[in-house]
Design a protein around this motif. Structure first.
Motif, PDB file in Angstrom:
ATOM      1  N   PHE A 304       0.854  -1.181   0.000  1.00 28.56           N
ATOM      2  CA  PHE A 304       0.000   0.000   0.000  1.00 28.56           C
ATOM      3  C   PHE A 304       0.887   1.227   0.000  1.00 28.56           C
ATOM      4  CE2 PHE A 304      -2.230   3.282   2.664  1.00 28.56           C
ATOM      5  CZ  PHE A 304      -3.176   3.643   1.715  1.00 28.56           C
ATOM      6  N   ALA A 308      -5.304   7.693  -2.093  1.00 28.24           N
ATOM      7  CA  ALA A 308      -6.604   7.049  -2.249  1.00 28.24           C
ATOM      8  C   ALA A 308      -6.859   6.704  -3.704  1.00 28.24           C
ATOM      9  CB  ALA A 308      -7.719   7.949  -1.711  1.00 28.24           C
ATOM     10  N   GLN A 313      -9.870   3.027   0.648  1.00 27.87           N
ATOM     11  CA  GLN A 313      -8.608   3.664   0.992  1.00 27.87           C
ATOM     12  C   GLN A 313      -8.828   5.095   1.465  1.00 27.87           C
ATOM     13  OE1 GLN A 313      -6.289   3.127  -2.578  1.00 27.87           O
ATOM     14  NE2 GLN A 313      -5.625   1.070  -2.005  1.00 27.87           N
ATOM     15  N   ALA A 336      -2.020  -0.320   6.808  1.00 29.38           N
ATOM     16  CA  ALA A 336      -3.062  -0.919   5.977  1.00 29.38           C
ATOM     17  C   ALA A 336      -3.217  -2.407   6.269  1.00 29.38           C
ATOM     18  CB  ALA A 336      -2.731  -0.697   4.501  1.00 29.38           C
ATOM     19  N   VAL A 374      -7.984  -2.294   2.534  1.00 33.81           N
ATOM     20  CA  VAL A 374      -7.162  -1.192   2.051  1.00 33.81           C
ATOM     21  C   VAL A 374      -6.130  -1.700   1.046  1.00 33.81           C
ATOM     22  CG1 VAL A 374      -5.524   0.613   2.716  1.00 33.81           C
ATOM     23  CG2 VAL A 374      -7.502   0.134   4.163  1.00 33.81           C
TER      24      VAL A 374
END
Length: 425
Positions: A304, A308, A313, A336, A374
């Protein structure tokens, strides 16, 4: 007039975070108290909480990873509690700072299991600590989802037929996959073949370097230098001089932030503009802070990268700001992965319909609910034979330090411009 849905969600999360914080205030006393009673309803009618153990390094050099992970888990638990918890019970996180110590980590997990009667575990950052801890989860038949530690051996310790059931799961990118990403960046994208491997002396560094050696061997390449350094070592120049003398075109690293920063700074002092490509820990905040401009251009695998790209996210990033008051995540993948591990565990408990370890393990292996996480959307992430949520190198992003932050890497950059620190007059 009713509040907008997003505002209601933020209000619920804020209240849940406060309640979870109040619950944590009693954790220290709980850890020192007599053994916890089995889960039951209290005299007031409230059912006892779902106790989940969370361990990791919350102090020391590995703390940026541990604290990021813990906050991610706390945010997910608060969101779940705000909507009723799990099976009608609120979640209680029991947290232990293992200080990246194998012995302390193992003791914390024993206490979680034997004294606090946790139903499952989350967390663990350092590979050596994971290998020391998870045997206690396995023996007690208590599932654990490893949120951060990446050593390839972690989910392979308790495989059939020697062990009929494996209670260890993972959501981070294991080092076998990371080594593939690192070697692909160095060899395929950049066309480099003379590569030095620099790793620390921990289980993490040693096992990770072995994965790198194996990944290079698959392409018919042997490292021109293989160097080991100690934790808290600051003088990397002798090791770097040997790598340069061997004709290394790039440095492949396996270590944690502070020592990696000393490698970057030592390279700058030597005016040696070779790229640094290493494991995901090159994204640690203490690497970027200590190395400063010498961290620029370092590349690493990431599950991650802060930013976003999906509604989940964005919601997570909003929740992070609300929980911490800052938009800077010290180690975004750890945060995440911590968040996602809590969601996956909650889904498994819902599917199991009870708090028994074997039932939760079976539910994790056959998870029917699609989980919008996420890192990714999880669709039956585990099976009986594979307890890794990430299965191929193609699921992993490539990050790059740029402007003091980790961003997604695109094309191979030019050779780094080495600017040594100014000397005193």
């Amino acid at each position: 007039m009713s509040l907008p849905i997003a505002q209601k969600r933020r209000a619920l999360l804020a209240r849940a975070l406060v309640l979870l914080s109040l619950g944590r205030a009693g954790v220290g006393a709980c850890l020192a108290a007599a053994p916890a009673a089995p889960l039951r309803s209290t005299p007031g009618g409230e059912r006892e909480p779902v106790r989940i153990g969370v361990s990791g390094p919350f102090t020391g050099p590995s703390a940026p990873m541990g604290l990021s992970m813990r906050t991610g888990i706390r945010i997910a638990a608060a969101e779940l509690n705000a909507t009723g918890g799990i099976l009608g019970r609120r979640i209680q996180l029991l947290e232990g700072d293992d200080e990246a110590s194998n012995a302390l980590g193992a003791r914390i997990v024993r206490e979680f299991i034997n004294r606090d009667r946790i139903v499952a575990g989350l967390g663990i950052v350092n590979t050596g600590v994971a290998l020391a801890c998870q045997r206690h989860y396995q023996l007690a038949r208590v599932p654990v989802i490893t949120s951060v530690a990446t050593g390839s051996l972690i989910t392979r310790q308790f495989l059939p037929p020697e062990h009929p059931d494996n209670y260890v799961f993972r959501v981070s990118a294991n080092d076998t996959l990371q080594a593939q990403v690192i070697v692909e960046e160095a060899v395929l994208r950049r066309g480099l073949t003379r590569l030095a491997i620099l790793h620390d002396a921990t289980n993490y560094g040693v096992l990770g370097s072995q994965d790198l050696v194996a990944a290079l061997a698959q392409r018919g390449i042997a490292a021109v230098a293989l160097e080991r350094f100690q934790l808290r070592q600051t003088d990397m120049k002798p090791m770097l001089e040997r790598a340069r003398a061997a004709g290394a075109q790039a440095l492949l690293t396996y270590g944690i932030g502070p020592e990696l920063a000393h490698i970057a700074n030592g390279r700058a002092d030597m005016h040696w503009p070779v790229p640094i490509i290493g494991s995901w820990t090159l994204a640690m905040s203490n690497f970027i802070e200590i190395a400063g401009r010498n961290a620029e251009g370092a590349r690493m695998p990431q599950t991650f990268i802060q930013g976003a790209r999906t509604p989940r996210q964005q919601a997570f990033l909003d929740a992070w700001v609300q929980a911490t008051g800052s938009d800077r995540i010290p180690v975004p993948p750890a945060a995440a992965q911590g968040y996602d591990s809590m969601l996956l565990l909650a889904a498994a408990i819902r599917q199991a319909g009870n708090l028994e370890g074997p039932s939760i393990r079976t539910a994790l292996e056959t998870l029917r609910e699609e989980i919008d996480g996420v890192v990714m959307t999880y669709r039956t992430p585990f099976s009986r034979d594979n307890h890794e949520s990430l299965h191929t190198a193609r699921q992993i992003l490539l990050g790059e330090v740029r402007g003091g932050r980790v961003v997604q890497a695109i094309e191979p950059p030019a050779a780094p411009r080495i600017v040594p620190p100014p000397t005193e007059a």
